[in-house]
Design an enzyme around this catalytic site. Structure first.
Site, PDB file in Angstrom:
ATOM      1  N   ASP A  54       0.819  -1.212   0.000  1.00  0.00           N
ATOM      2  CA  ASP A  54       0.000   0.000   0.000  1.00  0.00           C
ATOM      3  C   ASP A  54       0.854   1.263   0.000  1.00  0.00           C
ATOM      4  OD1 ASP A  54      -2.335  -1.409  -0.124  1.00  0.00           O
ATOM      5  OD2 ASP A  54      -2.909  -1.082   1.972  1.00  0.00           O
ATOM      6  N   GLY A  55       2.026   1.219   0.646  1.00  0.00           N
ATOM      7  CA  GLY A  55       2.896   2.393   0.649  1.00  0.00           C
ATOM      8  C   GLY A  55       3.363   2.747  -0.751  1.00  0.00           C
ATOM      9  N   ASN A 121      -4.183   9.074   1.927  1.00  0.00           N
ATOM     10  CA  ASN A 121      -4.655   8.505   3.192  1.00  0.00           C
ATOM     11  C   ASN A 121      -4.847   9.567   4.271  1.00  0.00           C
ATOM     12  OD1 ASN A 121      -5.073   5.831   2.674  1.00  0.00           O
ATOM     13  ND2 ASN A 121      -3.297   5.074   3.801  1.00  0.00           N
ATOM     14  N   ASP A 122      -3.759  10.208   4.670  1.00  0.00           N
ATOM     15  CA  ASP A 122      -3.858  11.096   5.831  1.00  0.00           C
ATOM     16  C   ASP A 122      -2.670  12.031   5.932  1.00  0.00           C
ATOM     17  OD1 ASP A 122      -1.705   9.528   6.973  1.00  0.00           O
ATOM     18  OD2 ASP A 122      -3.170   8.109   7.730  1.00  0.00           O
ATOM     19  N   ALA A 163      -6.720   3.159   8.085  1.00  0.00           N
ATOM     20  CA  ALA A 163      -5.278   3.088   8.343  1.00  0.00           C
ATOM     21  C   ALA A 163      -4.976   3.627   9.748  1.00  0.00           C
ATOM     22  CB  ALA A 163      -4.524   3.854   7.254  1.00  0.00           C
ATOM     23  N   LEU A 166      -7.856   4.710  12.097  1.00  0.00           N
ATOM     24  CA  LEU A 166      -8.619   3.632  12.724  1.00  0.00           C
ATOM     25  C   LEU A 166      -7.917   3.133  13.975  1.00  0.00           C
ATOM     26  CD1 LEU A 166     -10.977   1.613  12.659  1.00  0.00           C
ATOM     27  CD2 LEU A 166      -9.556   0.140  11.203  1.00  0.00           C
ATOM     28  N   GLN A 221       4.961   9.335   4.568  1.00  0.00           N
ATOM     29  CA  GLN A 221       6.149   9.289   3.717  1.00  0.00           C
ATOM     30  C   GLN A 221       6.796  10.652   3.521  1.00  0.00           C
ATOM     31  OE1 GLN A 221       4.384   7.571   0.216  1.00  0.00           O
ATOM     32  NE2 GLN A 221       4.570   5.480   0.960  1.00  0.00           N
TER      33      GLN A 221
END
Length: 267
Positions: A54-55, A121-122, A163, A166, A221
């Protein structure tokens, strides 16, 4: 949205054993498409297949959202919540893509107006001194909502709600709902709870301890240090995820199968 396979690019994470070989095999299935390591992503692709975890997919999504290029992931990582297929499913994937048996979902992204960084994502905000808690003032559309005494804040998209948000106690949000969730990390008060807001609202975070350095990290990242004030908003581009039309491909199926959501423990 129509999909052009004329400039298909296969991008692999060279840090994962076997990823380069798998990328070469996939590229051959698409009329000898080009394949590249993650640090040499091309600028002229019409469709991107990602080989990694996923990264890897998140990094590709940030780049190719700028060009409205759809991406699809083969999972060679651990969980693979975003990367849909496994290495042994190459022929099935190729057949479905070539026959048009897929859909492309637009996923909203975050943009830090302070730094220009984007995230699928975030974005995670912490004080630059990780060993200390921070007081973080949260403003929505210029209106002060609250002050958190916490280790940090997570601002998450619906895609990222499964991710880090959660694990910090945030809710799961279906990716077709345009919203953001703000989750405090280890808050020091019992009345500090996650809040879900519409995606068109403008988020600002300050601290009464100014001057103070913040660290803001996009998708775990892309990290930057900035001072005193952070502003976050909806990005004007969407990530485009290609999803196969098959049993188990719905968001709720993925929740159940990969997160074992709501399943009773085995006896």
């Amino acid at each position: 949205m129509e999909l052009s396979l004329n400039k298909t690019a296969v991008i692999y994470n060279s840090d994962i054993e076997g990823a380069c070989h798998l990328a070469k095999v996939i590229a051959q299935k698409f009329d000898n498409a080009a394949f590249y390591p993650l640090d040499k992503m091309p600028d002229n692709a019409s469709f991107v297949i990602v080989v990694g975890g996923d990264g890897t997919l998140l990094k590709c999504a940030r780049k190719y959202s700028l060009q409205d290029v759809p991406i699809f992931g083969f999972n060679m990582g651990r969980l693979g919540f975003l990367a849909q297929a496994m290495p042994n499913e190459i022929d099935m994937v190729v057949n479905k893509i070539k026959s048009g048996d897929f859909r492309i979902e637009n996923r909203i992204m975050l943009r830090c107006a302070t730094t220009g960084a984007v995230a699928l994502n975030d974005m995670v905000i912490r004080g630059a001194t990780f060993s200390r808690t921070s007081t973080l003032n949260l403003y929505i559309n210029g209106i002060k909502l609250c002050s958190y005494l916490a280790d940090g804040l997570i601002i998450s998209t619906p895609t990222g709600s499964t991710a880090y948000a959660l694990s910090a106690g945030g809710p799961i949000i279906s990716p077709n709902i345009e919203s953001f969730v703000i989750v405090p990390i280890c808050p020091h008060t019992l009345n500090a709870r996650p809040i879900v807001i519409p995606s068109d609202e403008y988020i600002k975070i300050t601290t009464p301890d100014a001057p103070k350095d913040f660290q803001i990290t996009a998708d775990g990242q892309d990290a930057k240090i900035i001072k005193n004030e952070i502003c976050v908003e909806k990005n004007n581009k969407y990530a485009k995820l290609l999803l196969l039309n098959s049993d188990g491909s719905h968001f709720y199926d993925v929740l159940r199968e990969k997160l074992h959501w709501g399943m009773a423990p085995n006896k």
